[in-house]
Scaffold this active site. Structure first.
Site, PDB file in Angstrom:
ATOM      1  N   LYS A  28       0.942  -1.121  -0.108  1.00  0.00           N
ATOM      2  CA  LYS A  28       0.143   0.121  -0.050  1.00  0.00           C
ATOM      3  C   LYS A  28       1.015   1.362  -0.198  1.00  0.00           C
ATOM      4  O   LYS A  28       1.995   1.160   0.347  1.00  0.00           O
ATOM      5  CB  LYS A  28      -0.964   0.095   1.249  1.00  0.00           C
ATOM      6  CG  LYS A  28      -0.500   0.318   2.362  1.00  0.00           C
ATOM      7  CD  LYS A  28      -1.227   0.404   3.698  1.00  0.00           C
ATOM      8  CE  LYS A  28      -2.253  -0.490   3.862  1.00  0.00           C
ATOM      9  NZ  LYS A  28      -3.132  -0.375   5.071  1.00  0.00           N
ATOM     10  N   LYS A  86      -7.323  -6.315  -1.322  1.00  0.00           N
ATOM     11  CA  LYS A  86      -7.823  -5.813  -0.334  1.00  0.00           C
ATOM     12  C   LYS A  86      -8.832  -4.630  -0.823  1.00  0.00           C
ATOM     13  O   LYS A  86      -8.252  -3.727  -1.285  1.00  0.00           O
ATOM     14  CB  LYS A  86      -7.173  -5.268   1.059  1.00  0.00           C
ATOM     15  CG  LYS A  86      -6.302  -6.318   1.973  1.00  0.00           C
ATOM     16  CD  LYS A  86      -5.061  -6.064   2.392  1.00  0.00           C
ATOM     17  CE  LYS A  86      -5.694  -4.928   3.469  1.00  0.00           C
ATOM     18  NZ  LYS A  86      -4.656  -4.698   4.232  1.00  0.00           N
TER      19      LYS A  86
END
Length: 249
Positions: A28, A86
């Site tokens: 991320k 995700k």
């Protein structure tokens, strides 16, 4: 057993946490939001690193539940070579549009973990519906990182209920959200499949700062090495069996 997820934002950080034995490497860009997406070139580079024992997950950015680009973002990140994509639920409810997108993508064999947020926590999540739709797992995180962590925003009883109900539905479970070392013992008692960290692994405990190997090693010692990889594989196998049953019915 509870595993250790470390969120990284570069190839160098991925190599570092892998060398220190994390169970899940989560990709991320913390400068771009709660679930800021790392650029696809970096994701591909990390996914190409030789490693058969560490699960790889990646976020797609802070997209609304009605975002037109939701499907392409999930499919594009999956195509970069990660095991798990995700997806944040940035609302108190999952929109019908979002559910239809998720159903199509899981039917194609894409493993998805849905991320719910403490600030928007809906106590009536239909975990059984998510599992029937092919979702691999769920986690709780925080949207706002500057005004308290997960356990400041939700009590341990609520976290326990989330994990238990999701587990009963056959979903992988995770807890994250500015967690610190002091949060580990009580959360290990709840026994989610993994605990996620970013800020606690960085210099000055700032999630956008450079990762500190000593801090990663410290957290690793506090979370006993378990068999998370086997757990995720078992869930994935059962998910595919559900898809086969659904399609044949």
């Amino acid at each position: 057993m509870t595993g250790f997820l470390a969120s990284v934002s570069s190839v160098d950080e991925a190599r570092l946490v892998r060398s220190l034995g994390v169970d899940v490497i989560d990709l991320k860009d913390p400068a771009r939001g709660a679930l800021g997406a790392l650029d696809e070139d970096s994701v591909r580079a990390i996914a190409s690193l030789p490693d058969k024992n560490t699960m790889l997950s990646a976020t797609i950015g802070d997209l609304p539940v009605y975002a037109a680009e939701l499907e392409s973002a999930i499919a594009g990140m999956h195509a970069c070579g990660v095991d798990i994509v995700k997806v944040g639920v940035f609302d108190r409810n999952i929109s019908p549009f979002m559910l239809s997108v998720l159903d199509r993508l899981t039917a194609r064999g894409i493993s998805i973990v849905l991320v719910f947020f403490a600030e928007l926590y809906p106590p009536d999540i239909d975990f059984q519906r998510l599992r029937r739709g092919g979702i691999t797992g769920v986690m709780l995180d925080t949207c706002e990182k500057a005004n308290g962590n997960l356990r400041d925003k939700l009590d341990d009883g609520t976290l326990t209920e989330f994990v238990r109900k999701a587990e009963q539905a056959g979903l992988v479970t995770g807890l994250a959200g500015s967690l610190t070392r002091k949060d580990i013992p009580p959360l290990l008692e709840i026994n989610p499949d993994y605990l996620g960290f970013r800020g606690a692994l960085c210099k000055r405990h700032r999630r956008t700062s450079e990762m500190d190997g000593a801090k990663v090693a410290e957290i690793r010692k506090l979370i006993p090495k378990g068999s998370l990889f086997t757990t995720w594989e078992a869930v994935r196998d059962s998910r595919f069996r559900n898809i086969i049953r659904r399609d044949s019915g």
